[in-house]
Design a protein around this motif. Sequence first.
Motif, mmCIF file in Angstrom:
data_model
loop_
_atom_site.group_PDB
_atom_site.id
_atom_site.type_symbol
_atom_site.label_atom_id
_atom_site.label_comp_id
_atom_site.label_asym_id
_atom_site.label_seq_id
_atom_site.Cartn_x
_atom_site.Cartn_y
_atom_site.Cartn_z
ATOM 1 N N GLU A 382 -19.937 -17.497 33.494
ATOM 2 C CA GLU A 382 -20.005 -16.452 32.475
ATOM 3 C C GLU A 382 -18.647 -16.056 31.902
ATOM 4 O O GLU A 382 -18.533 -15.813 30.695
ATOM 5 N N PRO A 383 -17.572 -15.978 32.709
ATOM 6 C CA PRO A 383 -16.278 -15.631 32.093
ATOM 7 C C PRO A 383 -15.866 -16.617 30.995
ATOM 8 O O PRO A 383 -15.380 -16.215 29.943
ATOM 9 N N PHE A 384 -16.082 -17.904 31.247
ATOM 10 C CA PHE A 384 -15.752 -18.910 30.227
ATOM 11 C C PHE A 384 -16.628 -18.741 28.995
ATOM 12 O O PHE A 384 -16.145 -18.740 27.861
ATOM 13 N N ARG A 385 -17.927 -18.609 29.219
ATOM 14 C CA ARG A 385 -18.843 -18.531 28.075
ATOM 15 C C ARG A 385 -18.570 -17.300 27.219
ATOM 16 O O ARG A 385 -18.510 -17.396 25.983
ATOM 17 N N THR A 386 -18.410 -16.156 27.850
ATOM 18 C CA THR A 386 -18.189 -14.933 27.073
ATOM 19 C C THR A 386 -16.846 -14.979 26.345
ATOM 20 O O THR A 386 -16.735 -14.489 25.218
ATOM 21 N N TRP A 387 -15.842 -15.591 26.988
ATOM 22 C CA TRP A 387 -14.549 -15.766 26.294
ATOM 23 C C TRP A 387 -14.718 -16.646 25.068
ATOM 24 O O TRP A 387 -14.233 -16.311 23.972
ATOM 25 N N ALA A 388 -15.390 -17.789 25.226
ATOM 26 C CA ALA A 388 -15.545 -18.727 24.106
ATOM 27 C C ALA A 388 -16.318 -18.092 22.961
ATOM 28 O O ALA A 388 -15.996 -18.298 21.779
ATOM 29 N N GLU A 389 -17.344 -17.293 23.288
ATOM 30 C CA GLU A 389 -18.142 -16.680 22.229
ATOM 31 C C GLU A 389 -17.386 -15.555 21.535
ATOM 32 O O GLU A 389 -17.494 -15.390 20.315
ATOM 33 N N ALA A 390 -16.612 -14.788 22.290
ATOM 34 C CA ALA A 390 -15.813 -13.733 21.667
ATOM 35 C C ALA A 390 -14.718 -14.334 20.788
ATOM 36 O O ALA A 390 -14.383 -13.792 19.732
ATOM 37 N N ARG A 391 -14.188 -15.444 21.203
ATOM 38 C CA ARG A 391 -13.124 -16.126 20.447
ATOM 39 C C ARG A 391 -13.669 -16.714 19.151
ATOM 40 O O ARG A 391 -13.012 -16.684 18.110
ATOM 41 N N GLY A 392 -14.863 -17.263 19.223
ATOM 42 C CA GLY A 392 -15.458 -17.885 18.048
ATOM 43 C C GLY A 392 -14.850 -19.241 17.744
ATOM 44 O O GLY A 392 -13.928 -19.712 18.426
ATOM 45 N N VAL A 393 -15.364 -19.884 16.737
ATOM 46 C CA VAL A 393 -14.883 -21.209 16.340
ATOM 47 C C VAL A 393 -13.526 -21.060 15.662
ATOM 48 O O VAL A 393 -13.394 -20.360 14.655
ATOM 49 N N GLN A 394 -12.530 -21.720 16.204
ATOM 50 C CA GLN A 394 -11.174 -21.661 15.679
ATOM 51 C C GLN A 394 -10.918 -22.818 14.714
ATOM 52 O O GLN A 394 -11.561 -23.862 14.774
ATOM 53 N N ALA A 395 -9.931 -22.625 13.842
ATOM 54 C CA ALA A 395 -9.615 -23.643 12.839
ATOM 55 C C ALA A 395 -9.213 -24.964 13.484
ATOM 56 O O ALA A 395 -9.549 -26.048 12.977
ATOM 57 N N ASP A 396 -8.495 -24.900 14.620
ATOM 58 C CA ASP A 396 -7.998 -26.139 15.212
ATOM 59 C C ASP A 396 -9.087 -26.961 15.891
ATOM 60 O O ASP A 396 -8.812 -28.048 16.399
ATOM 61 N N GLN A 397 -10.352 -26.458 15.911
ATOM 62 C CA GLN A 397 -11.435 -27.309 16.395
ATOM 63 C C GLN A 397 -11.638 -28.504 15.472
ATOM 64 O O GLN A 397 -12.131 -29.549 15.894
ATOM 65 N N LEU A 398 -11.266 -28.362 14.210
ATOM 66 C CA LEU A 398 -11.328 -29.493 13.293
ATOM 67 C C LEU A 398 -10.034 -30.281 13.413
ATOM 68 O O LEU A 398 -8.945 -29.773 13.111
ATOM 69 N N THR A 399 -10.138 -31.511 13.854
ATOM 70 C CA THR A 399 -9.000 -32.413 13.960
ATOM 71 C C THR A 399 -9.225 -33.604 13.029
ATOM 72 O O THR A 399 -10.345 -33.813 12.528
ATOM 73 N N ALA A 400 -8.187 -34.386 12.832
ATOM 74 C CA ALA A 400 -8.333 -35.562 11.973
ATOM 75 C C ALA A 400 -9.405 -36.520 12.516
ATOM 76 O O ALA A 400 -10.268 -36.974 11.742
ATOM 77 N N PRO A 401 -9.407 -36.848 13.830
ATOM 78 C CA PRO A 401 -10.479 -37.728 14.312
ATOM 79 C C PRO A 401 -11.872 -37.121 14.155
ATOM 80 O O PRO A 401 -12.830 -37.822 13.833
ATOM 81 N N LYS A 402 -11.995 -35.799 14.369
ATOM 82 C CA LYS A 402 -13.313 -35.178 14.228
ATOM 83 C C LYS A 402 -13.797 -35.278 12.782
ATOM 84 O O LYS A 402 -14.977 -35.583 12.527
ATOM 85 N N LEU A 403 -12.923 -35.047 11.832
ATOM 86 C CA LEU A 403 -13.317 -35.148 10.430
ATOM 87 C C LEU A 403 -13.636 -36.591 10.062
ATOM 88 O O LEU A 403 -14.592 -36.857 9.316
ATOM 89 N N GLU A 404 -12.865 -37.531 10.576
ATOM 90 C CA GLU A 404 -13.159 -38.943 10.316
ATOM 91 C C GLU A 404 -14.541 -39.303 10.863
ATOM 92 O O GLU A 404 -15.299 -40.046 10.217
ATOM 93 N N ARG A 405 -14.870 -38.781 12.033
ATOM 94 C CA ARG A 405 -16.187 -39.068 12.597
ATOM 95 C C ARG A 405 -17.288 -38.520 11.698
ATOM 96 O O ARG A 405 -18.307 -39.189 11.460
#
Length: 498
Positions: A382-405
């Motif tokens: 739960e500490p990880f999950r609640t942290w990730a949800e409070a943080r939300g999707v960050q801009a750096d989740q998009l990387t060049a390989p992810k966009l290429e995919r």
Amino acid sequence: MNRSAPLAALAVSLALLPGRPTQAAPEWVERLLPHTGAAGRLENRLRRLDAVEIDVAGRRGAMVTVELRYPELDGRDTTARARIFLPPALREGPTRRAPLVHNAGYEADAGAASGMLAQGFVVSTPHAHPLNPLGRGVNLDRAILHAVRALPFVDPLRVGLTGGSAGGWMALMLAADTFPLMWAMPDVPPIHLGYNGAFIAEHQEMAAPAAGSTTPRMPVLLAVGGIMVQARAHYGVPFEHPAYLAASPLAHLDTVTAPTLVTFSTADLLVPIDQVSPRYVRRPDLSRFPQGFSTAMTPRFPGVRGRRTLIEALPRGSFEVAVVPAPANPVPLRLDAPPAGPPAQVRLPFTPSRTWSIVVLDEGPVEPAVGHFKYHWAPDREPFRTWAEARGVQADQLTAPKLERMMKRLRGEPWRPLRVRPGGEGPEIAGNVLDWPEAERADVLLGMRAFAQDDVRAERLARLYARLPGRLRALGPRLGDGTPAGVRAALDAAMRAR
């Protein structure tokens, strides 16, 4: 004689025929999932078969059984089932958009889903599939995730993935494909499918009873042997074939960009820790095993640029490993009886500055009667999950390989092509590892448009898109005028034109 009994039985049997709703759905469920006609490839993809209300901590949620179509590894148009659990929050707030968690690989029942339902999550899961996740591949779960994420009451920015063992493998494979993603929490996932498949399959004779005995020498390992028979039939090639690497998380680590908390055990006899790193292997007492037993990963299995383990293949600086020691007085797991005491409570540590938080439960070496875990644990994520949800999707989740995919998905190109011989017969063919083209396009655009709601994220998308090779700019030379509003307008136009 009760002459109405045969007619009643006939009515029940007809109601249970595949594709036929068994009872009227509650009004609020019918409003959310109204389609009961034939399942489509994009529109009306989920055909509602059945729906019942369920208790969720004293409130009313629902369990809905649906049917959907998807393309198999050999391209065949296939029909299967899924379950969607709807939280009470959607009944009480009909205009809400709920977060989604997909329980990957193995089916979750109402009890397993109840905790997330109480917190307002929609929960999706495959339903009643006869094959193990490793024996059917990723295609069904991918299609379920695409279809459920596209539902108007699901928030595409708040999606999580979970699963254990073969389901953990599935969760990682989906995490590599899905964008955006709040978090992934796989447990004991096979990392190198070829190695793991060969280890289980080729130790079956050792795991069986010795001559003159009826007691298996490695009972849990023996029990899962059929899983690898299914996997071998699915791909139809030997375990050292490159197809198994292409179907392994190891070959997709460059596009797992969301916060990921993954757990392993040093004593795991089904998913040996060797595929994580040899530094966590605890030397076993080989006198307790049949002669020739080994968990060693050898050069027989291809790697990614020669790298065969998770720690070798992950980019430097993208992960942190935490080794959790066994509790002072551990309660062993037993095959013949329930645990003789309460589980050890452990809060799984994570590192906010790293994409990957890898937790190794140090249970000592493998033993013949162990499955995934030697001791009785109660991991707290739960500490990880609640942290990730409070943080939300960050801009750096998009990387060049992810966009290429994603651009390759729009073009109908796999990220890691593979050649297979389904059933082990005939010549090798190109394996299909994508959803229907229209479903892939819709899912990519849905994710990109959700990501671009925020100006900082939209600017990053425009910047990385402009750096793509021309061939991969599947949405045109540029995204609008490069401004956040322009990016959103271009994506809106692409979604209307799909």
